[in-house]
Design an enzyme around this catalytic site. Structure first.
Site, PDB file in Angstrom:
ATOM      1  N   GLU A   1      -5.232 -20.228   1.327  1.00 53.11           N
ATOM      2  CA  GLU A   1      -6.337 -20.222   2.359  1.00 53.11           C
ATOM      3  C   GLU A   1      -6.626 -19.219   2.833  1.00 53.11           C
ATOM      4  OE1 GLU A   1      -3.554 -22.304   2.301  1.00 53.11           O
ATOM      5  OE2 GLU A   1      -4.339 -24.515   1.589  1.00 53.11           O
TER       6      GLU A   1
ATOM      7  N   HIS B   1      -3.253 -34.215   7.859  1.00 53.76           N
ATOM      8  CA  HIS B   1      -4.622 -33.941   7.423  1.00 53.76           C
ATOM      9  C   HIS B   1      -5.887 -34.177   8.338  1.00 53.76           C
ATOM     10  CE1 HIS B   1      -1.652 -33.234   4.427  1.00 53.76           C
ATOM     11  NE2 HIS B   1      -2.822 -32.795   3.317  1.00 53.76           N
TER      12      HIS B   1
ATOM     13  N   HIS C   1      -3.154   5.136  18.568  1.00 51.21           N
ATOM     14  CA  HIS C   1      -1.979   5.204  17.779  1.00 51.21           C
ATOM     15  C   HIS C   1      -1.858   6.284  16.765  1.00 51.21           C
ATOM     16  CE1 HIS C   1      -2.790   0.959  18.562  1.00 51.21           C
ATOM     17  NE2 HIS C   1      -1.468   0.707  18.319  1.00 51.21           N
TER      18      HIS C   1
ATOM     19  N   HIS D   1       4.514   5.358  17.424  1.00 51.37           N
ATOM     20  CA  HIS D   1       3.559   4.394  17.026  1.00 51.37           C
ATOM     21  C   HIS D   1       2.157   4.129  17.740  1.00 51.37           C
ATOM     22  CE1 HIS D   1       2.155   0.496  15.369  1.00 51.37           C
ATOM     23  NE2 HIS D   1       1.781   0.103  16.673  1.00 51.37           N
TER      24      HIS D   1
HETATM   25  C1  LIG Z   1      -1.723 -10.076  13.067  1.00 55.32           C
HETATM   26  C2  LIG Z   1      -1.292  -8.846  13.926  1.00 55.32           C
HETATM   27  N1  LIG Z   1      -0.404  -9.053  14.558  1.00 55.32           N
HETATM   28  C3  LIG Z   1       0.052  -8.141  15.372  1.00 55.32           C
HETATM   29  C4  LIG Z   1      -0.384  -6.905  15.539  1.00 55.32           C
HETATM   30  C5  LIG Z   1      -0.055  -5.689  16.596  1.00 55.32           C
HETATM   31  N2  LIG Z   1       0.380  -4.477  15.792  1.00 55.32           N
HETATM   32  C6  LIG Z   1      -0.410  -3.775  15.603  1.00 55.32           C
HETATM   33  S1  LIG Z   1       0.415  -2.377  14.830  1.00 55.32           S
HETATM   34  C7  LIG Z   1       2.079  -3.112  14.524  1.00 55.32           C
HETATM   35  C8  LIG Z   1       2.852  -2.629  13.869  1.00 55.32           C
HETATM   36  C9  LIG Z   1       2.526  -2.258  12.544  1.00 55.32           C
HETATM   37  O1  LIG Z   1       3.745  -1.612  11.929  1.00 55.32           O
HETATM   38  P1  LIG Z   1       3.392  -0.542  10.513  1.00 55.32           P
HETATM   39  O2  LIG Z   1       2.313  -1.162  10.008  1.00 55.32           O
HETATM   40  O3  LIG Z   1       4.606  -0.099  10.215  1.00 55.32           O
HETATM   41  O4  LIG Z   1       2.582   0.690  11.355  1.00 55.32           O
HETATM   42  P2  LIG Z   1       3.237   2.211  11.906  1.00 55.32           P
HETATM   43  O5  LIG Z   1       4.236   1.737  12.952  1.00 55.32           O
HETATM   44  O6  LIG Z   1       3.739   2.490  10.798  1.00 55.32           O
HETATM   45  O7  LIG Z   1       1.898   2.645  12.626  1.00 55.32           O
HETATM   46  C10 LIG Z   1       1.721  -4.473  15.357  1.00 55.32           C
HETATM   47  C11 LIG Z   1       2.871  -5.453  15.240  1.00 55.32           C
HETATM   48  C12 LIG Z   1      -1.954  -6.817  14.822  1.00 55.32           C
HETATM   49  N3  LIG Z   1      -2.519  -5.690  15.063  1.00 55.32           N
HETATM   50  N4  LIG Z   1      -2.035  -7.588  14.092  1.00 55.32           N
END
Ligand SMILES: Cc1ncc(C[n+]2csc(CCOP(=O)(O)OP(=O)(O)O)c2C)c(N)n1
Length: 672
Positions: free
Chosen positions: A415, A477, A35, A266
């Site tokens: 939680e 629960h 990334h 990204h």
């Molecule tokens: C809990 C979780 N859900 C989904 C992902 C997959 N994922 C990685 S980065 C991302 C998007 C993040 O967007 P942003 O924080 O805006 O990062 P940017 O595009 O600016 O690098 C997703 C959905 C993950 N890493 N963790």
């Protein structure tokens, strides 16, 4: 601020930030995955933070009073690897950067705790990092109250993306931090309006600044490419007594002519042509992974800046009495006190004589009553179920902005964040966190529970109301699959103690662990003391042991955990009355039993007799003990749950679902 202005007015800063950018670009290209967009976008913020504010010393990466830096947006891992490399962390070599994401490299796809120094927590599952940081800031405040500002006085910085802030866990974390007035927590939001699918507005219209303010945060917004503005905002954030959020408006993939401000920046390599074009836009004339000496020297100077702070700290630390120094070092190393073992033994002795009939959640509180006074590093809490989880003990006091010495925390109904914050405390060191909720809500805490196990940190989860035995609250629960889920998680211990003595043993193990988290699955309903003969030895440490052996020829082995050990003992009576020699094995921790060598396991579970396991949960984790380990499918059976529970008093449920001594005895006889 645009590139031309940066190059003209902030040349030195620009070159440093550029080094971070190109390292990310080159490493992602070499790995052919990763990334680049986030490091390219947030590089200016990170450079200012490290150059002007972060208190750290790469030569002493674990110095206890360092500022903590968390890259919550873990997918941007090359940002932190670049920072660690350039500031001089010895293990983060250029070769490691070149081997980004490859087998054996410390530069894993997402930053992993324990792989490289300077990585304070494992991030990648979005939202966890910001919640860990809340726990770190709590740990800092708690230790500052205990040991004084002279030795504990540091900030916790977080870089979080849109993804972190969209995850539900972040709301819990933000709410908790705001209420707790964690003034030394500073979140830098990479406000770039892009996630994987495209523009954020496709999925979210939240006004993040208003949202943070509503939860009691100090909020600022800056141009995330303007070094002076970033510097000033961080300086202001440090002075407030509220947690701070700085919205840093950035461009994802900053400077990439074709990909800036798009989701194309990204999560994939820029590609050779685009890299060329981006280098040209940067005016960066150097080849892949080539950082010119003068720019490197600038970064080395940043890395050297903290040495003075550290030696000053050491001098202050040395003025503490020997006893205080020793105690500080002990808790930071997560060493249990020597007294722990003696206190547990004395408690067990008392319990085996007194033989209380209490729920194991109550047993747990009785144990905590003797542990908490000798372990000032424990910080307990509950997600709004204090009276049910029984996590509080006399004289702990409540941890809040007016009482940082308090050692019980009202996490609220949070939680997810409770679990992640506890991880943050354990990672910070100096604190032994434990926190409670209903066992069924493992589902809510699970994201962080998995990370405790992956990181190898000793967070303790006090999970009460552990089966249909909770009764009238009903199937919403009543956990049935949760024991299987917890046991299926590598590197974690799931304890389901049968009585007060096993509960004490489980706590001793949980609080002596340095690298394995523990789940204590505890009953709501009263259970008799079954360990009536005192033994100094911690039998729970074996995972399973013979609680009552067969009288006469051994023809059946009953294996059970927790509240069902009592049923196994009753079934044994029925069977023995009919002349069927029956052994009862109590199995409070399958994982520890699995870790015994084969000869030890054979002693407990020899081949030959029929086997029946009894547990008010699903069968999944029992198959090995029934059908493997010298067992045979035709000579083994299970008494437990096959579906969800129901609303009714516990006794009725046990009857209706057939988890009884009679049903167990009948199964044994059918197998013989
Ligand atoms: C809990 C979780 N859900 C989904 C992902 C997959 N994922 C990685 S980065 C991302 C998007 C993040 O967007 P942003 O924080 O805006 O990062 P940017 O595009 O600016 O690098 C997703 C959905 C993950 N890493 N963790």
């Amino acid at each position: 601020m645009d590139i031309a202005t940066l190059r003209k007015d902030h040349a030195d800063h620009w070159n440093k930030a550029c080094a971070l950018r190109v390292l990310a670009i080159d490493a992602v290209q070499a790995a052919n995955s990763g990334h680049p967009g986030l490091p390219m976008g947030i590089a200016d913020v990170a450079t200012v933070l490290f150059e002007k504010h972060l208190k750290f010393d790469p030569k002493n990466p674990n110095w206890p009073d360092r500022d903590r830096f968390i890259l919550s947006a873990g997918h941007g891992s090359m940002l932190i690897y670049g920072l660690l490399h350039l500031t001089g962390y010895a293990d983060m070599t250029l070769d490691q950067i070149k081997n980004f994401r490859q087998w054996g490299a410390i530069t894993a796809g997402h930053p992993e705790y324990g792989h490289a120094t300077g990585i304070e927590t494992t991030t990648g599952p979005l939202g966890q990092g910001i919640a860990n940081a809340v726990g770190m800031a709590i740990a800092e405040a708690s230790l500052r109250a205990r040991f004084g500002k002279k030795v504990v006085d540091h900030y916790t910085y977080v870089i979080a993306g849109d993804g972190c802030l969209m995850e539900g866990i972040s709301q819990e974390a933000i709410g908790l931090a705001g209420m707790q007035r964690l003034g030394k927590l500073i979140v830098l939001w990479d406000d770039n309006n892009i996630s994987i699918d495209g523009e954020i507005s496709m999925s979210d219209i939240t006004n993040q600044q208003v949202r943070f303010k509503a939860s009691g945060w100090h909020v600022q917004s800056v141009d995330g490419h303007d070094p002076d503005a970033i510097d000033a905002a961080i300086a202001t954030a440090k002075k407030t007594n509220k947690p701070s959020m700085i919205a840093c408006k950035t461009h994802i993939g900053f400077g990439s002519p074709a990909k800036q401000d798009t989701n194309k920046a990204h999560g994939s390599p820029l590609g050779e042509d685009e890299i060329k074009a981006t280098r040209a836009a940067y005016g960066w004339k150097h080849g892949a992974f080539d950082i010119p000496k003068d720019i490197r020297a600038g970064w080395t100077k940043i890395g050297a800046r903290g040495a003075v702070d550290r030696t000053d700290w050491q001098a202050r630390f040395d003025t503490l009495s020997q006893g205080r120094q020793k105690e500080f070092n002990r808790v930071m190393a997560m060493e249990p006190p020597r007294k722990l073992s003696a206190v547990i033994k004395a408690f067990k002795k008392f319990a085996s004589v007194d033989q209380p009939k209490v729920a194991t959640r109550k047993s747990s509180q009785m144990v905590l009553d003797v542990i908490n006074p000798i372990m000032p590093e424990t910080l307990g809490g509950s997600a709004d179920l204090t009276g049910s989880n029984l996590t509080n003990t006399t004289d702990l006091g409540i941890f809040n902005p007016d009482n940082r010495k308090g050692r019980h925390l009202h996490y609220g109904i949070r939680e997810h964040a409770m679990a992640a914050a506890m991880n943050g405390m354990a990672l910070h060191g100096g604190i032994r966190p434990y926190g409670g909720t209903f066992f069924c809500f493992v589902d809510y805490a699970r994201g962080a529970m998995r990370l405790s196990a992956l990181m190898g940190i000793p967070t303790v989860y006090v999970m009460t109301h552990d089966s249909i035995g909770l009764g009238e609250d009903g199937p919403t629960h009543q956990p049935v699959e949760h024991l299987a889920i917890c046991r299926a998680t590598p590197n974690s211990w799931t304890f389901r103690p049968a009585d007060v003595v096993e509960t004490a043993e489980a706590w001793e193990l949980a609080l002596s662990s340095k690298s394995t988290p523990s789940v204590l699955a505890l009953s709501r309903q009263g259970l008799p003391t079954l360990r009536t003969e005192h033994k100094n030895k911690n039998l729970t440490a074996n995972g399973a042991y013979v609680l009552a052996d067969a009288i006469g020829k051994r023809r059946a082995i009953l294996i059970a955990s927790g509240s069902e050990v009592e049923i196994a003992m009753d079934a044994r009576e029925l069977l023995q009355a009919e002349g069927i020699g029956t052994r009862v094995v109590s199995m409070p921790c399958m994982e520890l039993f699995a870790a015994q060598d084969d000869a030890e396991r054979r002693k407990v579970l020899p081949g030959g007799p029929v086997r029946v396991a009894i547990e008010a949960g699903t069968r999944d984790s029992w198959d090995r003990w029934l059908f493997g380990e010298r067992g045979k499918s035709k000579k083994a059976d299970f008494v437990g749950m096959t579906g969800f529970g129901a609303s009714a008093p516990a006794d009725r449920l046990y009857q209706e679902f057939g988890i009884t001594a009679q049903a167990t005895a009948d199964k044994v006889k059918a197998l013989l």
